[in-house]
Structures are given as C-alpha cells and as structure tokens.
Design a protein around this motif. Structure first.
Motif, PDB file in Angstrom:
ATOM      1  N   LEU A   1       4.038   5.516  -6.053  1.00 60.11           N
ATOM      2  CA  LEU A   1       4.042   5.346  -7.267  1.00 60.11           C
ATOM      3  C   LEU A   1       3.070   6.238  -7.849  1.00 60.11           C
ATOM      4  N   ALA A   2       1.923   6.149  -7.428  1.00 63.70           N
ATOM      5  CA  ALA A   2       0.653   7.105  -7.690  1.00 63.70           C
ATOM      6  C   ALA A   2       1.188   8.574  -7.569  1.00 63.70           C
ATOM      7  N   ASP A   3       1.933   9.043  -6.591  1.00 71.18           N
ATOM      8  CA  ASP A   3       2.258  10.500  -6.495  1.00 71.18           C
ATOM      9  C   ASP A   3       3.378  10.635  -7.643  1.00 71.18           C
TER      10      ASP A   3
ATOM     11  N   PHE B   1      -5.117   2.868  -4.973  1.00 70.04           N
ATOM     12  CA  PHE B   1      -5.814   1.824  -5.304  1.00 70.04           C
ATOM     13  C   PHE B   1      -5.810   1.393  -6.824  1.00 70.04           C
ATOM     14  N   ASP B   2      -5.529   2.456  -7.763  1.00 67.90           N
ATOM     15  CA  ASP B   2      -5.659   2.136  -9.041  1.00 67.90           C
ATOM     16  C   ASP B   2      -4.073   2.173  -9.624  1.00 67.90           C
ATOM     17  N   VAL B   3      -3.387   1.596  -8.636  1.00 68.67           N
ATOM     18  CA  VAL B   3      -1.921   1.255  -9.128  1.00 68.67           C
ATOM     19  C   VAL B   3      -1.823  -0.207  -8.556  1.00 68.67           C
ATOM     20  N   TRP B   4      -0.942  -0.966  -9.372  1.00 66.55           N
ATOM     21  CA  TRP B   4      -0.465  -2.417  -8.922  1.00 66.55           C
ATOM     22  C   TRP B   4       0.879  -2.331  -9.207  1.00 66.55           C
TER      23      TRP B   4
ATOM     24  N   ILE C   1      11.710  -6.383   0.999  1.00 66.60           N
ATOM     25  CA  ILE C   1      13.185  -5.624   0.605  1.00 66.60           C
ATOM     26  C   ILE C   1      13.034  -4.933  -0.754  1.00 66.60           C
ATOM     27  N   THR C   2      12.003  -5.652  -1.661  1.00 67.36           N
ATOM     28  CA  THR C   2      11.600  -4.823  -2.931  1.00 67.36           C
ATOM     29  C   THR C   2      11.062  -3.622  -2.664  1.00 67.36           C
ATOM     30  N   GLN C   3      10.151  -3.807  -1.822  1.00 65.66           N
ATOM     31  CA  GLN C   3       8.994  -2.462  -1.603  1.00 65.66           C
ATOM     32  C   GLN C   3      10.053  -1.641  -0.748  1.00 65.66           C
ATOM     33  N   ALA C   4      10.740  -1.543   0.049  1.00 64.97           N
ATOM     34  CA  ALA C   4      11.721  -0.766   0.755  1.00 64.97           C
ATOM     35  C   ALA C   4      12.760   0.064  -0.479  1.00 64.97           C
ATOM     36  N   ALA C   5      13.333  -1.014  -1.161  1.00 66.06           N
ATOM     37  CA  ALA C   5      14.298  -0.320  -2.365  1.00 66.06           C
ATOM     38  C   ALA C   5      13.573   0.770  -3.192  1.00 66.06           C
ATOM     39  N   ALA C   6      12.545  -0.028  -3.537  1.00 64.53           N
ATOM     40  CA  ALA C   6      11.742   0.947  -4.693  1.00 64.53           C
ATOM     41  C   ALA C   6      11.337   2.298  -4.051  1.00 64.53           C
ATOM     42  N   GLY C   7      10.762   2.121  -3.073  1.00 66.83           N
ATOM     43  CA  GLY C   7      10.341   3.316  -2.185  1.00 66.83           C
ATOM     44  C   GLY C   7      11.281   4.140  -1.957  1.00 66.83           C
TER      45      GLY C   7
ATOM     46  N   THR D   1       0.943  -1.282   0.089  1.00 67.01           N
ATOM     47  CA  THR D   1      -0.028  -0.133   0.147  1.00 67.01           C
ATOM     48  C   THR D   1       0.821   1.340   0.035  1.00 67.01           C
ATOM     49  N   VAL D   2       1.831   1.405   0.810  1.00 70.59           N
ATOM     50  CA  VAL D   2       2.715   2.690   0.703  1.00 70.59           C
ATOM     51  C   VAL D   2       3.390   2.688  -0.491  1.00 70.59           C
TER      52      VAL D   2
END
Length: 398
Positions: free
Chosen positions: A88-90, A103-106, A284-290, A82-83
């Motif tokens: 990504l939406a921003d 919720f429009d982003v996957w 880990i992937t979520q953290a690196a991408a963010g 979710t974060v």
C-alpha cells in the motif's frame, strides 16, 4: 426443539424468551442498522460501487494468492499485515509522489473499520468529534459507538467548506477528532489544499489534555478526482496530527474484499494498533488485496472510463428540468457519483426510478438524490428512466 424448550421454561416459572428485555444501551434503543437498500433490480446505482468486475487476469492472481494463504489457514495471519502495508505504501508513493514507509500505513476491514479505530483511539467519553454537514452518514455512528460527542459545522450552499468558518468552529468546539471527506460523500466535493491547511493550523491551536486534535481526511474516492485536484497525502510531513484514509472498495473494484487503509505518522498508526482486535485482518483479505494491487494499472484504466461517464452525466443532468420548468441543481463532483436535485418530492422520483428497474440513493440534503456512476448501458437506462419519471410527474402537475 427451541419452541419446546421455551414452553418448558415458561411452565417452570421462567419468562418466555419473547418477553425478556435485553440490556441494550439506551442510546441504541431506537436505532436501525446502517445500510443502503439491497434490492434485486437490473440497474444498481446506489452504493458507489465500481460497476466493472475485476478482469480474468486479476481474478486468476487473486485466486492463486488466496489459495496460497488458505494452505496456511490453520495458523493466525500476520497481525500487523506487514507485506500488505508495504504494498500500500508503494502504491500511494506511485500515485502521490510522497515517500511512505510501511509502518506509516494502517490497514483494516474497509475504511469503516479504520475510522472506528480512529474514534476508539482518539475519541471516547468526554471527547468530541467534529465534521461539516452534509457529509458521510456513518461518521456520527462511529462517534455514537465509541461514546464520543458528535458535532457538525456547516458547509456552504455549494457544499464547499469555508476555511474561516471551519477554523472558528474548531476553536469553539475543541474536538479531539476532526473528520473531513474529500471528495465528500454524498456531494462529491473535493477540498482545496488551502482549506485542509486551514483546518490543520486551527487544530494546532487547540489543547486536548496537552495534545492536539487529530485531523483525518477521508479520501475514499480519491482516485476519481479530476486532474489537478490535490491529495492531502502531500501535507503529512508538515502535520504529524494529520491522517489520510483510503479504500480499495471503489477504484480497485474490490468492495467485496473489504480493505481500507490509512497513512499517517508512525505514532498515529501505533495508536490504532493498540485498539485493533487481535488478528483483525484475515490472511485471505491480505492475500486478495495484495493481489489486486499488483494489477493497479489495469484497474486504474477503468477509473478513467468512469470519470468520463461521470462528467457526461453531470452535463446531461444540467440540461434537465423539473416539472415546474426550473433546471436541475447538480453538485460539482470529483467522485464516482453525482448529487442532483432539488425535488419537491424526491422519494416519488426515487420510487419512479425503482419501478423502472433503476436503484439510486435517497440521501443527502432534503430534495436531493445521488446516482452512482455505472457502465454506459446502465447510465443510459438511468437517463431513460429519469426522463420518463419527469414526464409523468409533469403530466400529473399540469
């Protein structure tokens, strides 16, 4: 120990492991795993990577966020990311001016997994996926792996897509999934808004069990587009069956992180949530991408450098000649690569470059080669090597 176990099995009447046929699906029997050559040469220009590694400030932020995630690795990650989806939406709103909700982003492990989710949700036995060749070579593999029939229409000689042909093909084939790459791989061709609109309008005329086909515009190379080249994100509000996929592998110099994403209607995204594996995107992937998204401004500055190098490469290639004296053909490109040809023996040119330490891609239509845009030093090495190869071939044909 393994050899002894096999020998003992054979002595007791069981078949040796090497003689046992595995029940591989028949359509996979003669297939080879996808992948471009990964060779240890000085100049790697074959897989459209960003040649500039992340700066130390980016690395530090990623390391900090990954360390924080690692401290909780005993727990499963946020299965809906979710974060990250909000981040990504921003980013997309900043880039396109279109307001998007999280919720429009996957998000998934590279745009490859995103596309596979699309085919899992909307393809399948008795259904068809359609694209227009030449285009990304993985598309038919997504179809194959989901038992979806694969059909291709044609692009024009300059690799553009004729809207009338596209619409007629859609009405004839009646696909449940339409895949459009813009900029297209391997040609670099971007689609005008009018062409995407024509495809979306044609899709609305096709009935698939009471539903309408989905249209996915693959914008993996969108950040490299020339100024004024539109994004399909602006069309999402008008077409609820439209989706736009992106990746962080290219512009964000994050190919090793494996993060792709898609933006579409909430209903479209919810369909992908059904087919995704549990906890498919690691913490880990979520953290690196963010963390990388927090440095988008500095990373996008590298994109401008690559655009300029691409345009210079196109200009240089158009001044070159084949051994028979005819000029190169060079495709118009809005990506971080250039397709050029046409060679009588493209493999000989590819091999000649490789012998000089430069690896490019032997892909696309027969007679064409594709070079990814590297650093200025790498592109100088490419130009020098290609000049030598052409001179050598010219002497051999004289």
């Amino acid at each position: 120990m393994m050899t002894n176990a096999v020998d003992q099995q054979s002595a007791q009447g069981g078949a040796p492991a090497s003689s046992v046929r595995l029940p591989l699906r028949p359509e996979l029997a003669d297939e080879e795993p996808y992948g471009a050559p990964q060779l240890d040469v000085p100049v790697l220009l074959n897989v459209n990577e960003n040649p500039y590694p992340p700066g130390e400030d980016v690395v530090a932020t990623i390391a900090e966020e990954v360390a924080r995630a690692a401290r909780g690795m005993n727990r499963y990650p946020d299965r809906d990311a979710t974060v990250l989806r909000q981040d990504l939406a921003d980013y997309l709103e900043m880039e396109t001016g279109v307001h998007l909700a999280p919720f429009d982003v996957w998000a998934a492990n590279g745009s490859n997994e995103v596309m596979l989710h699309v085919l899992q949700a909307f393809g399948g036995p008795g259904r068809t996926a359609l694209s227009f060749a030449p285009t990304y070579s993985m598309y038919p593999e997504y179809a194959r792996d989901t038992h979806t029939t694969w059909v291709v229409g044609r692009r024009e000689d300059d690799f553009t897509l004729d809207p009338a042909h596209a619409a007629a093909t859609i009405r004839e084939v009646r696909p449940s999934v339409i895949l459009l790459a813009s900029p297209n791989n391997p040609t670099g061709t971007a689609l005008p808004t009018a062409t995407i609109e024509a495809v979306c309008e044609a899709a609305l005329t096709v009935d698939i069990d009471g539903a309408r086909p989905v249209v996915v515009v693959d914008e993996a190379y969108a950040e490299f587009r020339r100024p004024g080249t539109p994004s399909a994100v602006a069309l999402l509000e008008r077409y609820p069956n439209l989706a736009v996929s992106r990746t962080m592998s290219k512009a964000f110099a994050a190919a090793g992180a494996r993060l792709g994403y898609l933006v579409a209607s909430t209903a479209f995204v919810d369909a992908l949530r059904i087919v995704r594996l549990p906890y498919h995107l690691s913490a880990i992937t979520q953290a690196a991408a963010g963390a990388a998204l927090r440095h988008r401004e500095s990373l996008m500055a590298q994109v401008a450098t690559l655009r300029a190098e691409r345009d210079a490469t196109v200009t240089w290639l158009r001044k070159q000649h084949l051994p028979d004296g005819s000029p190169f053909e060079v495709a118009e490109t809005d990506a971080n690569f250039v397709l050029f040809g046409r060679f009588g023996d493209r493999h000989a040119v590819w091999q000649g470059l490789l012998d000089r330490g430069v690896l490019i891609r032997e892909t696309g239509p027969e007679g064409w080669l594709r070079v990814s845009i590297g650093t200025s030093a790498e592109m100088a090495a490419f130009r020098a090597a290609l000049t030598e190869v052409l001179h050598e071939q010219g002497e051999e044909s004289a």
